[in-house]
Design a protein around this motif. Structure first.
Motif, PDB file in Angstrom:
ATOM      1  N   ASN A  31       3.304  15.471  -1.402  1.00 15.01           N
ATOM      2  CA  ASN A  31       4.207  14.422  -0.916  1.00 15.01           C
ATOM      3  C   ASN A  31       3.840  13.064  -1.496  1.00 15.01           C
ATOM      4  O   ASN A  31       4.716  12.224  -1.749  1.00 15.01           O
ATOM      5  CB  ASN A  31       4.164  14.361   0.611  1.00 15.01           C
ATOM      6  CG  ASN A  31       4.842  15.562   1.249  1.00 15.01           C
ATOM      7  OD1 ASN A  31       5.656  16.225   0.620  1.00 15.01           O
ATOM      8  ND2 ASN A  31       4.491  15.862   2.492  1.00 15.01           N
ATOM      9  N   LYS A  32       2.549  12.852  -1.693  1.00 14.62           N
ATOM     10  CA  LYS A  32       2.100  11.603  -2.306  1.00 14.62           C
ATOM     11  C   LYS A  32       2.674  11.472  -3.716  1.00 14.62           C
ATOM     12  O   LYS A  32       3.177  10.409  -4.101  1.00 14.62           O
ATOM     13  CB  LYS A  32       0.576  11.570  -2.344  1.00 14.62           C
ATOM     14  CG  LYS A  32      -0.002  10.364  -3.066  1.00 14.62           C
ATOM     15  CD  LYS A  32      -1.513  10.475  -3.168  1.00 14.62           C
ATOM     16  CE  LYS A  32      -2.091   9.354  -4.027  1.00 14.62           C
ATOM     17  NZ  LYS A  32      -3.560   9.508  -4.190  1.00 14.62           N
ATOM     18  N   MET A  35       6.443  10.884  -3.447  1.00 17.69           N
ATOM     19  CA  MET A  35       6.719   9.528  -2.976  1.00 17.69           C
ATOM     20  C   MET A  35       6.469   8.512  -4.079  1.00 17.69           C
ATOM     21  O   MET A  35       7.203   7.526  -4.218  1.00 17.69           O
ATOM     22  CB  MET A  35       5.829   9.225  -1.764  1.00 17.69           C
ATOM     23  CG  MET A  35       6.403   8.196  -0.832  1.00 17.69           C
ATOM     24  SD  MET A  35       7.905   8.766  -0.035  1.00 17.69           S
ATOM     25  CE  MET A  35       8.743   7.204   0.180  1.00 17.69           C
ATOM     26  N   SER A  39       9.170   5.913  -5.604  1.00 21.02           N
ATOM     27  CA  SER A  39       8.881   4.477  -5.714  1.00 21.02           C
ATOM     28  C   SER A  39       9.104   3.977  -7.135  1.00 21.02           C
ATOM     29  O   SER A  39       9.657   2.887  -7.350  1.00 21.02           O
ATOM     30  CB  SER A  39       7.436   4.202  -5.282  1.00 21.02           C
ATOM     31  OG  SER A  39       7.242   4.521  -3.924  1.00 21.02           O
ATOM     32  N   GLN A 137       9.376  -0.149   1.525  1.00 19.20           N
ATOM     33  CA  GLN A 137       9.053   0.955   2.435  1.00 19.20           C
ATOM     34  C   GLN A 137       8.409   2.125   1.690  1.00 19.20           C
ATOM     35  O   GLN A 137       7.432   2.719   2.165  1.00 19.20           O
ATOM     36  CB  GLN A 137      10.323   1.432   3.146  1.00 19.20           C
ATOM     37  CG  GLN A 137      10.877   0.437   4.156  1.00 19.20           C
ATOM     38  CD  GLN A 137      12.157   0.939   4.807  1.00 19.20           C
ATOM     39  OE1 GLN A 137      12.609   2.049   4.543  1.00 19.20           O
ATOM     40  NE2 GLN A 137      12.747   0.113   5.658  1.00 19.20           N
ATOM     41  N   SER A 138       8.967   2.451   0.521  1.00 19.26           N
ATOM     42  CA  SER A 138       8.416   3.576  -0.242  1.00 19.26           C
ATOM     43  C   SER A 138       7.008   3.266  -0.738  1.00 19.26           C
ATOM     44  O   SER A 138       6.131   4.144  -0.744  1.00 19.26           O
ATOM     45  CB  SER A 138       9.326   3.917  -1.423  1.00 19.26           C
ATOM     46  OG  SER A 138       9.344   2.865  -2.371  1.00 19.26           O
ATOM     47  N   GLU A 139       6.770   2.003  -1.135  1.00 19.62           N
ATOM     48  CA  GLU A 139       5.424   1.623  -1.574  1.00 19.62           C
ATOM     49  C   GLU A 139       4.441   1.678  -0.411  1.00 19.62           C
ATOM     50  O   GLU A 139       3.306   2.145  -0.564  1.00 19.62           O
ATOM     51  CB  GLU A 139       5.452   0.226  -2.189  1.00 19.62           C
ATOM     52  CG  GLU A 139       6.115   0.186  -3.564  1.00 19.62           C
ATOM     53  CD  GLU A 139       6.185  -1.220  -4.127  1.00 19.62           C
ATOM     54  OE1 GLU A 139       6.089  -2.183  -3.321  1.00 19.62           O
ATOM     55  OE2 GLU A 139       6.336  -1.368  -5.356  1.00 19.62           O
ATOM     56  N   ASN A 140       4.889   1.182   0.764  1.00 22.52           N
ATOM     57  CA  ASN A 140       4.026   1.263   1.947  1.00 22.52           C
ATOM     58  C   ASN A 140       3.755   2.718   2.323  1.00 22.52           C
ATOM     59  O   ASN A 140       2.632   3.079   2.702  1.00 22.52           O
ATOM     60  CB  ASN A 140       4.668   0.529   3.123  1.00 22.52           C
ATOM     61  CG  ASN A 140       4.704  -0.976   2.923  1.00 22.52           C
ATOM     62  OD1 ASN A 140       3.917  -1.519   2.144  1.00 22.52           O
ATOM     63  ND2 ASN A 140       5.614  -1.652   3.601  1.00 22.52           N
ATOM     64  N   MET A 141       4.803   3.548   2.221  1.00 22.02           N
ATOM     65  CA  MET A 141       4.643   4.965   2.532  1.00 22.02           C
ATOM     66  C   MET A 141       3.690   5.630   1.543  1.00 22.02           C
ATOM     67  O   MET A 141       2.850   6.455   1.924  1.00 22.02           O
ATOM     68  CB  MET A 141       6.002   5.663   2.505  1.00 22.02           C
ATOM     69  CG  MET A 141       5.955   7.119   2.958  1.00 22.02           C
ATOM     70  SD  MET A 141       5.532   7.291   4.699  1.00 22.02           S
ATOM     71  CE  MET A 141       7.034   6.666   5.452  1.00 22.02           C
ATOM     72  N   THR A 142       3.825   5.250   0.266  1.00 25.75           N
ATOM     73  CA  THR A 142       2.928   5.805  -0.751  1.00 25.75           C
ATOM     74  C   THR A 142       1.483   5.428  -0.466  1.00 25.75           C
ATOM     75  O   THR A 142       0.572   6.258  -0.566  1.00 25.75           O
ATOM     76  CB  THR A 142       3.326   5.302  -2.150  1.00 25.75           C
ATOM     77  OG1 THR A 142       4.677   5.689  -2.426  1.00 25.75           O
ATOM     78  CG2 THR A 142       2.416   5.893  -3.219  1.00 25.75           C
ATOM     79  N   ALA A 144       0.280   4.621   2.484  1.00 19.34           N
ATOM     80  CA  ALA A 144      -0.140   5.314   3.704  1.00 19.34           C
ATOM     81  C   ALA A 144      -0.501   6.766   3.410  1.00 19.34           C
ATOM     82  O   ALA A 144      -1.538   7.271   3.860  1.00 19.34           O
ATOM     83  CB  ALA A 144       0.970   5.248   4.756  1.00 19.34           C
ATOM     84  N   ILE A 145       0.363   7.436   2.638  1.00 20.51           N
ATOM     85  CA  ILE A 145       0.090   8.835   2.293  1.00 20.51           C
ATOM     86  C   ILE A 145      -1.179   8.930   1.455  1.00 20.51           C
ATOM     87  O   ILE A 145      -1.991   9.842   1.621  1.00 20.51           O
ATOM     88  CB  ILE A 145       1.291   9.447   1.543  1.00 20.51           C
ATOM     89  CG1 ILE A 145       2.499   9.548   2.479  1.00 20.51           C
ATOM     90  CG2 ILE A 145       0.941  10.826   0.988  1.00 20.51           C
ATOM     91  CD1 ILE A 145       3.759  10.059   1.811  1.00 20.51           C
TER      92      ILE A 145
END
Length: 393
Positions: A31-32, A35, A39, A137-142, A144-145
């Motif tokens: 998923n990383k 994601m 991004s 959001q996608s960068e933050n999610m990346t 976080a993951i």
């Protein structure tokens, strides 16, 4: 009591947990990557739309300037047309009117173009704001993951070590259960071979005594009574030995040092081992579970000397220091290679060749003690036990 099936279930559950953890880590890593790709695609689209917006804004500035120019020129044309209506001929007026009409057409077209560019700009700005929000959001999610993946990866070694420790505990637990069963068999066999047979012989002697007494044979009766007495004495001695092996009463009555000394004396009396015993310092009481652990460790060490060292001599030094109880058990036997023994256990998939040592170490650890074993081929074996003194209340 925990059964072998319970231990095997615990081990299976632990291995399943490890596999779930591994699968989770792989999924997070996948998923990383996905994601990160999302991004990157969003970032490229943001860059593209920013460039488009800059181009549109540049064109809009030019169009607005052109509209302003055409408005001024049209206004001047209207003013000229109004002034010329009194002085110019009809033909001249038609030419001037045509020029003004042409300017109005150009102005209308320029205004339509301006409106279209403004609409494009507004739509693109709205789309860009949304896309920039998604990118953030996608960068933050990346991130976080990535943090989760890093944490899981760092914890995976700990999980693996825990699984290995659990498997080791499983092996030790299995051997503990088997050791209990073997101990029961040994006690049963000892009782059968000694006490039971002795009592059977005593019963037979009593019957002989009864027959001799009925025949008036006093000498035979006395002889039978003596034989019966000897058998009962032997049974009593054997029974005491079985009780002592199960739990030495001296440990409760006279303390650890005396119980260990009695253990050494028993081996000497049986002519199985000659152990040089020394005691230093003032003995102080320890919790019963700690004393039992130490006693069993000493007992196991003496058994190892008897069965594995190739020697019948050894030594035990007990030192009650102010900060710790230290016990050193030595023999000058054939010794062994610790690593080789551990490797052999690993190759065969169990700990039969290493169980006694692991059992001693785990027993010491569970009682808050430290146990170390040093040995090498041809140089004997030394077992050191250290029990830090503390407030046991």
């Amino acid at each position: 009591m925990i059964s072998l099936e319970d231990i095997e279930k615990i081990s299976a559950d632990t291995l399943k947990l490890k596999e779930i953890y591994r699968t989770t880590l792989q999924t997070v890593e996948k998923n990383k990557t996905q994601m990160f790709s999302i991004s990157e695609a969003a970032r490229k689209e943001v860059d593209f739309q920013r460039k488009q917006l800059a181009d549109i804004k540049g064109k809009l500035i030019e169009v607005i300037a052109n509209v302003d120019y055409l408005e001024n020129k049209t206004q001047l044309g209207k003013q000229s047309l109004a002034a010329a209506s009194k002085a110019f001929s009809t033909e001249d007026m038609q030419d001037l009117y045509g020029e003004v009409a042409f300017m109005l057409d150009k102005l209308q077209y320029a205004r339509q173009k301006e409106e279209h560019l403004r609409q494009q700009r507004d739509e693109l700005e709205l789309s860009l704001r949304r896309l920039e929000g998604l990118l953030e959001q996608s960068e933050n999610m990346t991130l976080a993951i990535g943090s989760v993946a890093t944490y899981l990866s760092s914890q995976f070694n700990k999980i693996t070590q825990q699984v290995e420790f659990t498997q080791k505990c499983q092996s030790i637990g299995e051997h503990v259960i088997m050791a209990h069963e073997e101990e029961r068999k040994r006690i049963s066999r000892n009782l059968h071979d000694t006490v039971a047979q002795g009592l059977a012989a005593a019963l037979m002697q009593l019957r002989i005594c009864k027959l001799a007494l009925a025949d008036g044979d006093l000498e035979g009766t006395a002889h039978a009574i003596d034989d019966t007495s000897d058998n009962i004495k032997n049974c009593l001695s054997d029974t005491r030995q079985v009780i002592f092996d199960m739990r030495p009463m001296a440990l409760d009555d006279k303390g650890l040092a005396f119980a260990i000394h009695q253990l050494c004396t028993t081996h000497r009396d049986k002519q199985t081992l000659h152990i040089d015993y020394s005691l230093n310092g003032q003995e102080y009481p320890l919790p019963k579970h700690v004393e039992i652990m130490i006693y069993r460790t000493v007992q196991e060490s003496l058994s190892n000397i008897l069965h594995h060292s190739g020697q019948t001599k050894g030594s035990i030094d007990i030192n009650y220091a102010a900060n710790a109880l230290n016990i050193v058990i030595k023999d000058e036997g054939k010794g062994f290679d610790l690593q080789e023994k551990a490797d052999l256990a690993a190759e065969e998939g169990d700990s039969r060749h290493h169980f006694g040592l692991d059992f001693m170490k785990e027993g010491a650890r569970s009682a808050g003690a430290e146990l170390s074993i040093s040995s090498s081929p041809g140089k004997g074996t030394t077992v050191r036990i250290k029990v830090p003194r503390q407030d046991w209340a």
